[in-house]
Design an enzyme around this catalytic site. Structure first.
Site, PDB file in Angstrom:
ATOM      1  N   LYS A   1       0.856  -1.196   0.000  1.00 25.80           N
ATOM      2  CA  LYS A   1       0.000   0.000   0.000  1.00 25.80           C
ATOM      3  C   LYS A   1       0.900   1.257   0.000  1.00 25.80           C
ATOM      4  O   LYS A   1       0.635   2.212  -0.733  1.00 25.80           O
ATOM      5  CB  LYS A   1      -0.891  -0.042   1.244  1.00 25.80           C
ATOM      6  CG  LYS A   1      -2.056   0.883   1.197  1.00 25.80           C
ATOM      7  CD  LYS A   1      -3.174   0.360   0.310  1.00 25.80           C
ATOM      8  CE  LYS A   1      -4.291   1.393   0.209  1.00 25.80           C
ATOM      9  NZ  LYS A   1      -5.312   1.038  -0.732  1.00 25.80           N
TER      10      LYS A   1
ATOM     11  N   LYS B   1      -1.228 -11.732  -7.628  1.00 19.64           N
ATOM     12  CA  LYS B   1      -2.301 -12.534  -7.038  1.00 19.64           C
ATOM     13  C   LYS B   1      -3.656 -12.131  -7.627  1.00 19.64           C
ATOM     14  O   LYS B   1      -3.898 -10.945  -7.851  1.00 19.64           O
ATOM     15  CB  LYS B   1      -2.278 -12.250  -5.535  1.00 19.64           C
ATOM     16  CG  LYS B   1      -3.271 -12.975  -4.706  1.00 19.64           C
ATOM     17  CD  LYS B   1      -3.236 -12.462  -3.277  1.00 19.64           C
ATOM     18  CE  LYS B   1      -3.997 -11.154  -3.127  1.00 19.64           C
ATOM     19  NZ  LYS B   1      -4.317 -10.762  -1.768  1.00 19.64           N
TER      20      LYS B   1
ATOM     21  N   LYS C   1      -9.721  -9.075  -5.714  1.00 20.74           N
ATOM     22  CA  LYS C   1     -10.953  -8.350  -6.014  1.00 20.74           C
ATOM     23  C   LYS C   1     -10.684  -6.864  -6.194  1.00 20.74           C
ATOM     24  O   LYS C   1     -11.512  -6.134  -6.708  1.00 20.74           O
ATOM     25  CB  LYS C   1     -12.010  -8.621  -4.947  1.00 20.74           C
ATOM     26  CG  LYS C   1     -11.480  -8.694  -3.562  1.00 20.74           C
ATOM     27  CD  LYS C   1     -12.428  -9.426  -2.621  1.00 20.74           C
ATOM     28  CE  LYS C   1     -11.675  -9.682  -1.311  1.00 20.74           C
ATOM     29  NZ  LYS C   1     -12.320 -10.435  -0.340  1.00 20.74           N
TER      30      LYS C   1
HETATM   31  P1  TYM Z   1      -9.395 -11.566   2.098  1.00 21.48           P
HETATM   32  O1  TYM Z   1     -10.795 -11.100   2.292  1.00 21.48           O
HETATM   33  O2  TYM Z   1      -8.491 -10.745   1.259  1.00 21.48           O
HETATM   34  O3  TYM Z   1      -9.409 -13.032   1.520  1.00 21.48           O
HETATM   35  C1  TYM Z   1     -10.236 -14.045   2.098  1.00 21.48           C
HETATM   36  C2  TYM Z   1      -9.555 -15.392   1.976  1.00 21.48           C
HETATM   37  O4  TYM Z   1      -9.292 -15.680   0.594  1.00 21.48           O
HETATM   38  C3  TYM Z   1      -7.916 -15.988   0.406  1.00 21.48           C
HETATM   39  N1  TYM Z   1      -7.494 -15.490  -0.911  1.00 21.48           N
HETATM   40  C4  TYM Z   1      -6.851 -16.225  -1.826  1.00 21.48           C
HETATM   41  N2  TYM Z   1      -6.455 -17.512  -1.838  1.00 21.48           N
HETATM   42  C5  TYM Z   1      -5.827 -17.961  -2.945  1.00 21.48           C
HETATM   43  N3  TYM Z   1      -5.580 -17.193  -4.043  1.00 21.48           N
HETATM   44  C6  TYM Z   1      -5.963 -15.898  -4.080  1.00 21.48           C
HETATM   45  N4  TYM Z   1      -5.742 -15.160  -5.153  1.00 21.48           N
HETATM   46  C7  TYM Z   1      -6.635 -15.364  -2.945  1.00 21.48           C
HETATM   47  N5  TYM Z   1      -7.145 -14.142  -2.638  1.00 21.48           N
HETATM   48  C8  TYM Z   1      -7.658 -14.240  -1.396  1.00 21.48           C
HETATM   49  C9  TYM Z   1      -7.208 -15.255   1.539  1.00 21.48           C
HETATM   50  O5  TYM Z   1      -5.947 -15.811   1.816  1.00 21.48           O
HETATM   51  C10 TYM Z   1      -8.176 -15.422   2.676  1.00 21.48           C
HETATM   52  O6  TYM Z   1      -8.013 -16.682   3.300  1.00 21.48           O
HETATM   53  N6  TYM Z   1      -7.414 -10.255   6.488  1.00 21.48           N
HETATM   54  C11 TYM Z   1      -8.186 -11.252   5.802  1.00 21.48           C
HETATM   55  C12 TYM Z   1      -9.574 -11.431   6.390  1.00 21.48           C
HETATM   56  C13 TYM Z   1      -9.539 -11.747   7.837  1.00 21.48           C
HETATM   57  C14 TYM Z   1      -9.236 -12.993   8.420  1.00 21.48           C
HETATM   58  C15 TYM Z   1      -9.341 -12.786   9.819  1.00 21.48           C
HETATM   59  C16 TYM Z   1      -8.880 -14.242   7.908  1.00 21.48           C
HETATM   60  C17 TYM Z   1      -9.814 -10.861   8.827  1.00 21.48           C
HETATM   61  N7  TYM Z   1      -9.682 -11.488  10.032  1.00 21.48           N
HETATM   62  C18 TYM Z   1      -9.091 -13.831  10.733  1.00 21.48           C
HETATM   63  C19 TYM Z   1      -8.647 -15.284   8.815  1.00 21.48           C
HETATM   64  C20 TYM Z   1      -8.749 -15.066  10.197  1.00 21.48           C
HETATM   65  C21 TYM Z   1      -8.351 -10.830   4.357  1.00 21.48           C
HETATM   66  O7  TYM Z   1      -8.260  -9.675   4.020  1.00 21.48           O
HETATM   67  O8  TYM Z   1      -8.714 -11.832   3.511  1.00 21.48           O
END
Ligand code: TYM
Length: 331
Positions: A114, A196, A199
């Site tokens: 960022k 990666k 979204k």
């Molecule tokens: P977020 O919302 O960006 O993504 C949610 C989950 O999807 C996985 N993910 C991917 N896996 C494989 N390839 C990709 N291109 C890809 N993009 C996303 C992420 O690894 C994630 O598992 N900070 C976290 C949300 C969160 C969280 C938590 C997760 C908040 N508190 C506590 C686990 C435990 C996040 O932004 O994920």
């Protein structure tokens, strides 16, 4: 009995990356671990670390809740809830900010990316985000946290924070283990396989959302970047785009990378892509139909109310003990 905790942030549309890296794993784990408990939530407090349009945020929050169920999570065995409906997440997040160092937060790649983007309006909550994420996890004494590869660093920091707290105040929080899938932990952008799939990615041709229709899915797979070698083998260094498609194919159809390569080694990219697109359509369209049913039903609210009640009970008790331990309040 073990407790499994994970969350998804409601920014942008859910992508195939979220499905393969996270939701599909949740469903698989739930089937494999019959005696374990699942706490899954929508991390809306995390979403507001960047500016959101209120009505869109609320819609996406419910969309994710419905999608969790549409993808096959068992409503009876899942405590499904919205993060902001449990105030103890923010409360513990604040406490954990006092147990994490600036240097540790500065090392987080998500924050560094960022910074590099030269965005001048980085909020302070984006910087302290990993403390809130640690709170989401240790508040419920999670044993396991299934996530994609991009969250590994946050999980390592969560473990450090939990250990530090336990060391200073004596054992209190369970130190969680990340569960990262062997295949599909990092699904890459279809147009730029160095990045990666995300979204927040600007070029929509680079990602497939869980809401894309048959035509769009097929078009995006057909136009996915490959190479000019024309040989189907798994080589993530020389054939990044193709390797990503093989990863997607293997994850989505639950067969090994070797089996995919074996099946298509004498074929061409066009046939391979057509089959992959068809497989994706066969998986995603039924999920979308189920999603439609759930989002238009009253049941979703009931499930979220029940989830809030179970999560809130646990969180309230844990925080009462936590504050006592730290010396906050009168007793
Ligand atoms: P977020 O919302 O960006 O993504 C949610 C989950 O999807 C996985 N993910 C991917 N896996 C494989 N390839 C990709 N291109 C890809 N993009 C996303 C992420 O690894 C994630 O598992 N900070 C976290 C949300 C969160 C969280 C938590 C997760 C908040 N508190 C506590 C686990 C435990 C996040 O932004 O994920």
């Amino acid at each position: 009995m073990k407790r499994i905790v994970s969350g998804i942030k409601p920014t942008g549309s859910l992508t195939l990356g979220n499905y393969i890296g996270a939701i599909k794993q949740f469903v698989k784990l739930q089937k494999a671990r019959e005696n374990d408990e699942f706490f899954l939530f929508i991390a809306d407090l995390h979403a507001i670390t960047t500016r959101q349009i209120p009505h869109e945020l609320r819609k996406r929050t419910l969309d994710i809740a419905a999608m969790y169920l549409a993808c096959g999570l068992d409503k009876e065995r899942t405590t499904l809830f919205i993060q902001s409906e449990i105030p103890q997440h923010a409360e513990l997040g604040y406490i954990l900010q006092s147990n994490v160092y600036m240097g540790e937060l500065e090392r987080m790649t998500q924050y560094k990316d960022k910074l590099e983007s030269n965005d001048v309006s980085i909020s302070s909550s984006l910087f302290t985000y990993p403390a809130l994420m640690a709170a989401d996890i240790i508040l419920y004494d999670a044993d396991y946290v299934p996530v994609g590869d991009d969250q590994k660093q946050h999980l390592e920091l969560t473990r450090d924070i939990a250990n530090r707290f336990n060391h200073y105040y004596s054992d209190f929080f369970t130190v969680p283990e990340p569960l990262i899938p062997e295949v599909g932990a990092r699904i890459m952008d279809l147009q730029n396989p160095e990045k990666k799939m995300s979204k927040s990615e600007n070029n929509p041709k680079g990602y497939i959302t869980l809401f894309d229709d048959e035509k769009t899915i097929t078009r995006k797979i057909k136009s996915a970047k490959t190479d000019s070698l024309g040989i189907i083998k798994y080589d993530p260094l020389e054939q990044k785009g193709l390797a990503n498609l093989i990863n997607i194919f293997a994850s989505i159809s639950d067969i090994s990378i070797n089996q995919i390569v074996d099946k298509y080694k004498n074929s061409d990219y066009k046939t391979f892509k057509e089959d992959l697109a068809k497989t994706l359509v066969d998986v995603l369209i039924p999920i979308q139909l189920k999603y439609q049913e759930i989002i238009n039903s009253n049941e979703l609210n009931e499930i979220l109310d029940k989830g809030r009640s179970i999560a809130s009970d646990y969180a309230f008790k844990k925080m009462r003990k936590c504050k006592r331990k730290i010396g906050l309040g009168r007793k």
